[in-house]
Write a protein that holds these residues in place. Structure first.
Motif: not given
Lengths: 230, 230
Positions: A188, A193, A199, B169, B171-172
């Motif tokens: 993270h 992010d 998230l 997304k 990356r997530t």
DNA sequence: CTAGTATTAGAACGAACGTTCGATAAAGTA
DNA sequence: TACTTTATCGAACGTTCGTTCTAATACTAG
């Protein structure tokens, strides 16, 4: 072990974990500061890798002085872990009181976990990373708290399953979800992010959509079903 | 560092990591055995928690004898991590050669990861858990391999996104997927959780269904959409 | 068998480890 | 003021740490 404790330890034992009398004695405040600094050191060097001398330096205190506040390095880790874990469970129970919809309750679980996780990232890494560093008695107590947390989450998923007639393996689902969330400490970056809420909604989207399937037998080769969208 | 190495170290350096000449010298075989035993000890006690004396006991060898095969504890961990990581990346590339469908390629990634993860669970815990234990040079090289692996996975997801017009997304998503998979070492029990194939299909089901949504803007408060089913 | 190299082990190195002790300073109470 | 309790420290304890030195073995080629 030993029946009678020496003078300084007596204070520590009396207030041990359930600070009864005053909620905020001088002792407790100082101990909390030390725990905070220790958390930072454990975060950076790991439990085994951090020496008591590192901890004393971080706390701005002599090596011997630390032992006035706790009787061993292991007990120090125990205090850190117990505090983090108890807090996250308590907050979850509190937040769940206001929500009754099964799906929303799962969202609350995810948001609560990430909220606390990102706000106390260092402590949570220590909790996740060093979860088998404690031996016997200490370890057993933390493990019990963890089992309680796990049970709550399984129950939340079971309720969702029942309400919507879904079919998936709760154990795998819960542990996969924990994996998604607990792994965060390895990657993270708040600048790229986003915050916990962002998230949490992304992970909730992946997870909730992922488990929302009713009756399909073995998951083996399921039909390719492109972009359901709305 | 030092220009001339002593006699035993010379052999170690010559065959270092890219065993050229014969694929199987006596030296290499013995070293591999030692790495295997060391992996087990690191798995149980962690890198910092394991002493060279523990490792020598596990290898059935004297403490000093170990140093004939590698020059430091840190280098030993490096060898273990490099071997595991390189293997998993190589196998993935190999398996991907036969598959062209973007969704199936993601499934291959998941199955490959879990396959190797469960077959070499102890090594993979050491890889996951001690991923920042190596300093400077050693750590940098492992980190580079990891970045390469991460890049492959992001590319796989980007391809899937493009092929199906999805919106999420990357990356997530990738890091959440890694979390699901890498967390397994903390909970997997072969008797109740099944083998890699079974777990891979469950996780693939959750993950692939989870990311399959086209155009929805901010994921914030998305509409409650119950049991789409089929 | 002999010479030479590959492999192993005993013993020790200095450094760092977690912990303890006794003395001392600071704070609180009478 | 004197006395008790709380808080802190320097110094040391015995142990274990990663590593190295040196000498002794096993192995292989001649």
């Amino acid at each position: 072990m030993s029946a009678s404790v020496s003078k300084p330890a007596a204070a520590a034992v009396l207030r041990g974990d359930n600070g009864a009398s005053h909620p905020e004695t001088r002792f407790d405040r100082r101990l909390a500061k030390i725990l905070g600094h220790a958390t930072e050191v454990f975060y950076e060097k790991g439990y085994e890798g951090a020496s008591m001398r590192d901890l004393s330096r971080a706390a701005g205190m002599s090596l011997a002085g630390l032992y006035y506040y706790f009787e061993s390095k292991e007990r120090l880790l125990y205090l850190i872990q117990k505090h983090s874990f108890s807090t996250i469970v308590a907050r979850l129970k509190e937040r769940l009181r206001d929500v009754s919809d099964p799906e929303q309750r799962v969202r609350v679980l995810i948001l609560n976990h990430l909220d606390y996780f990102l706000a106390n990232q260092k402590a949570m890494k220590v909790l996740s990373h060093e979860d088998d560093a404690l031996k016997n008695g200490f370890g057993a107590e933390i493990a019990a708290i963890k089992r309680g947390y796990y049970r709550i989450c399984v129950d939340l998923l079971e309720a969702l399953k029942a309400a919507k007639g879904l079919e998936f393996k709760s154990r795998t689902a819960v542990l996969s979800l924990f994996g998604m969330m607990n792994w965060i400490y390895t990657w993270h970056n708040p600048r790229v992010d986003g915050d916990a809420e962002e998230l949490a909604s992304q992970m909730a989207a992946i997870f909730l959509r992922g488990i929302c399937v009713s009756s399909s037998g073995k998951a083996g080769h399921n039909k390719k079903r492109a972009a359901v969208s709305n």
